[in-house]
Design an enzyme around this catalytic site. Structure first.
Site, mmCIF file in Angstrom:
data_model
loop_
_atom_site.group_PDB
_atom_site.id
_atom_site.type_symbol
_atom_site.label_atom_id
_atom_site.label_comp_id
_atom_site.label_asym_id
_atom_site.label_seq_id
_atom_site.Cartn_x
_atom_site.Cartn_y
_atom_site.Cartn_z
ATOM 1 N N GLU A 292 0.944 -1.347 0.030
ATOM 2 C CA GLU A 292 0.108 0.170 -0.178
ATOM 3 C C GLU A 292 1.068 1.184 -0.103
ATOM 4 O O GLU A 292 0.317 2.236 -0.581
ATOM 5 C CB GLU A 292 -0.993 0.135 1.150
ATOM 6 C CG GLU A 292 -2.203 -0.616 0.984
ATOM 7 C CD GLU A 292 -3.231 -0.511 2.013
ATOM 8 O OE1 GLU A 292 -3.155 0.170 3.153
ATOM 9 O OE2 GLU A 292 -4.431 -1.228 1.889
ATOM 10 N N HIS A 313 8.926 -26.784 -1.183
ATOM 11 C CA HIS A 313 8.314 -27.918 -1.886
ATOM 12 C C HIS A 313 6.836 -27.485 -2.879
ATOM 13 O O HIS A 313 6.283 -28.360 -3.047
ATOM 14 C CB HIS A 313 7.754 -29.038 -0.740
ATOM 15 C CG HIS A 313 9.044 -29.348 -0.077
ATOM 16 N ND1 HIS A 313 9.725 -30.720 -0.711
ATOM 17 C CD2 HIS A 313 9.800 -29.054 0.694
ATOM 18 C CE1 HIS A 313 10.784 -30.817 0.169
ATOM 19 N NE2 HIS A 313 10.767 -29.805 0.893
ATOM 20 N N LYS A 427 -14.426 -0.482 -3.562
ATOM 21 C CA LYS A 427 -15.560 -0.147 -3.086
ATOM 22 C C LYS A 427 -16.762 0.383 -3.669
ATOM 23 O O LYS A 427 -17.791 0.068 -3.527
ATOM 24 C CB LYS A 427 -15.233 0.826 -1.981
ATOM 25 C CG LYS A 427 -14.410 0.245 -0.753
ATOM 26 C CD LYS A 427 -13.881 1.147 0.276
ATOM 27 C CE LYS A 427 -12.485 0.754 0.907
ATOM 28 N NZ LYS A 427 -12.293 1.878 1.940
HETATM 29 O O1 PA5 Z 1 -3.625 1.095 5.759
HETATM 30 C C1 PA5 Z 1 -4.708 1.419 5.791
HETATM 31 O O2 PA5 Z 1 -4.768 2.619 5.977
HETATM 32 C C2 PA5 Z 1 -5.906 0.545 5.319
HETATM 33 O O3 PA5 Z 1 -5.297 -0.829 5.007
HETATM 34 C C3 PA5 Z 1 -6.942 0.529 6.470
HETATM 35 O O4 PA5 Z 1 -6.158 0.211 7.803
HETATM 36 C C4 PA5 Z 1 -8.053 -0.183 6.008
HETATM 37 O O5 PA5 Z 1 -8.420 -0.118 5.011
HETATM 38 C C5 PA5 Z 1 -9.085 -0.365 7.326
HETATM 39 O O6 PA5 Z 1 -9.538 0.956 7.397
HETATM 40 P P1 PA5 Z 1 -10.342 1.575 8.629
HETATM 41 O O7 PA5 Z 1 -9.544 1.233 9.960
HETATM 42 O O8 PA5 Z 1 -10.587 2.868 8.608
HETATM 43 O O9 PA5 Z 1 -11.602 0.630 8.884
#
Ligand code: PA5
Length: 450
Positions: A292, A313, A427
């Site tokens: 990310e 393996h 989303k």
């Molecule tokens: O790193 C990030 O920002 C995302 O992976 C969030 O942690 C994830 O989308 C969950 O979001 P939230 O805590 O707002 O539900």
């Protein structure tokens, strides 16, 4: 490899060796220079995304009152006899806690308080089976969402909120639900205020994937019975190490070599390799952190993982002889926590008596070395990130190391490490297909395409 110590502890060690056939020293020095510039960007706090740098000082600035608050929840639930905690969250709101608990827990013996995770998928079967378990246990819930609006945890929380309210009554349910969310905004904050849940705050300036040392990680980890003070101490000591700028700074070494292998040697994939199944989820946390943070603007190294020797393996063949697109980073653990020695067999039908008297971990270490040489021969460079052993202290250090190195590496790559604009795309389509009010036009559009 440079052995580094802090208060008699080994700190994170990075070994960029094993690359000499892939990279010339002058090229590496050039990338070290670039990494030192990126280090300055991170430390000047003037780079892209600089309003999300709160994670940098968490290890040293987490107040005693917050740690004590987490421990107080553990103690009050213990007093109620709680033996199942369902932690609801997705992405950065669960992976840190999940990987720490997996790494620290006994592989087979059930703990006094079992911590399980939900809200990280939309599988009906998973939720139904977790309800089956909850019905047999004394259950409490921790719901974690920084935004308070993420669909997967919101769906799971509806289900387990109803379960806890029906099982224990509304008043008692409010004492068995803790929310970790934004200080002021979002649906979860509003609901928590209405229902009187205890809440913990995800600081505004800490993104989900950098939040393991906030209550997002600390509360589930302490509820599972582990020492969050040692975790924070390890992170604080590693921070001290990483504050020492220079070519031997472990984050600089790691960021320099992985970017060099990517940019100059065309390596598109980095495989995080572990040799202990307890560390499999550390790789999942790492994949989110690097995926990310770096995978944007058409750039980034694709983060993958294997757990050896099992995956030798399955994926071993590809890594040895398939497309030459990858390098490996091995999490190398110096000392095993347990001891099992191989015995002598009078018949020796398996012809393993030459191993009699050896520790199993010695075989694991020799497998690791054998793989290293084989993969380098096969065109796969190997980096190593070394920790002393698997415990809270070393995990804290490892978390902080990877977070800090991620900031340096992403700035070197030229991307903002702290945003994730691409996460939104699915989303919108999902909401449209679920016919969420306001998405009607997109629903028609998508239905024509599928
Ligand atoms: O790193 C990030 O920002 C995302 O992976 C969030 O942690 C994830 O989308 C969950 O979001 P939230 O805590 O707002 O539900």
């Amino acid at each position: 490899m440079t052995a580094k110590t802090n208060n008699n502890h080994y700190m994170i060690k990075v070994n960029v060796g094993g690359y000499s056939s892939f990279v010339k020293d002058a090229e590496y020095q050039n990338y070290v220079k670039k990494a030192l510039e990126a280090y300055d960007v991170l430390q000047s706090e003037k780079g892209a995304g600089n309003d999300f740098l709160g994670w940098k000082t968490l290890p040293s600035e987490t107040p005693e009152s917050l740690i004590a608050d987490c421990e107080a929840v553990r103690d009050s639930w213990k007093a109620k006899g709680v033996n199942l905690v369902i932690v609801i969250g997705i992405g950065g709101s669960y992976l840190g806690a999940k990987c720490a608990i997996e790494a620290l827990s006994h592989c087979f013996v059930e703990p006094a308080t079992k911590v399980v995770f939900a809200g990280n998928n939309l599988s009906e079967e998973y939720l139904a089976e977790l309800l089956d378990l909850a019905k047999t246990r004394n259950t409490a819930v921790v719901v974690i969402s920084k935004s308070g609006t993420t669909t997967e945890p919101a769906v799971a929380f509806r289900i387990f909120k109803e379960f806890v309210e029906q099982t224990y009554g509304k008043k008692e349910a409010a004492e068995r639900i803790v929310a970790i969310t934004d200080a002021a905004r979002g649906a979860l904050k509003t609901l928590s205020t209405q229902e009187g849940y205890k809440t913990f705050v995800v600081p505004d300036n800490v993104g989900g994937r950098f939040s393991v040392l906030t209550p997002v990680g600390l509360l589930p980890i302490v509820l599972a019975g582990f020492d969050i003070r040692a975790l924070l101490k390890g992170a604080a000591d590693e921070r001290e190490e990483l504050l020492k700028k220079g070519p031997q700074n472990a984050a600089v070494e790691y960021a320099a070599m992985r970017n060099l292998l990517h940019t100059e040697n065309g390596k598109a994939v980095e495989i995080l390799v572990t040799y202990n199944p307890k560390l499999t989820y550390i790789a999942e946390w790492w994949k989110q952190l690097y995926g990310e943070s770096e995978g944007k603007d058409g750039k980034g190294i694709y983060p993958a993982s294997v757990t050896n020797t099992a995956d030798l393996h399955s994926m071993g063949q590809f890594i040895q002889e398939g497309s030459r697109i990858m390098f490996e980073t091995v999490i190398s653990v110096e000392k095993a926590n347990r001891s099992v020695v191989i015995g002598t067999d009078p018949q020796n039908l398996d012809q393993l008596n030459f191993l009699a008297g050896q520790h199993v971990e010695h075989c694991n270490a020799m497998a690791q070395l054998g793989v290293k040489v084989a993969h380098i021969d096969g065109g796969v460079p190997q980096l190593e990130v070394g920790i002393e052993k698997i415990d809270e202290y070393n995990l804290g250090a490892l978390f902080y190391f990877f977070e800090f190195a991620c900031g340096v590496s992403a700035y070197l790559l030229g991307v903002n490490p702290f945003n994730q604009p691409g996460v939104e795309a699915y989303k919108k389509n999902m909401f449209a297909l679920l016919r969420k009010p306001g998405y009607e036009a997109q629903t028609e559009e998508i239905l024509k395409r599928i």
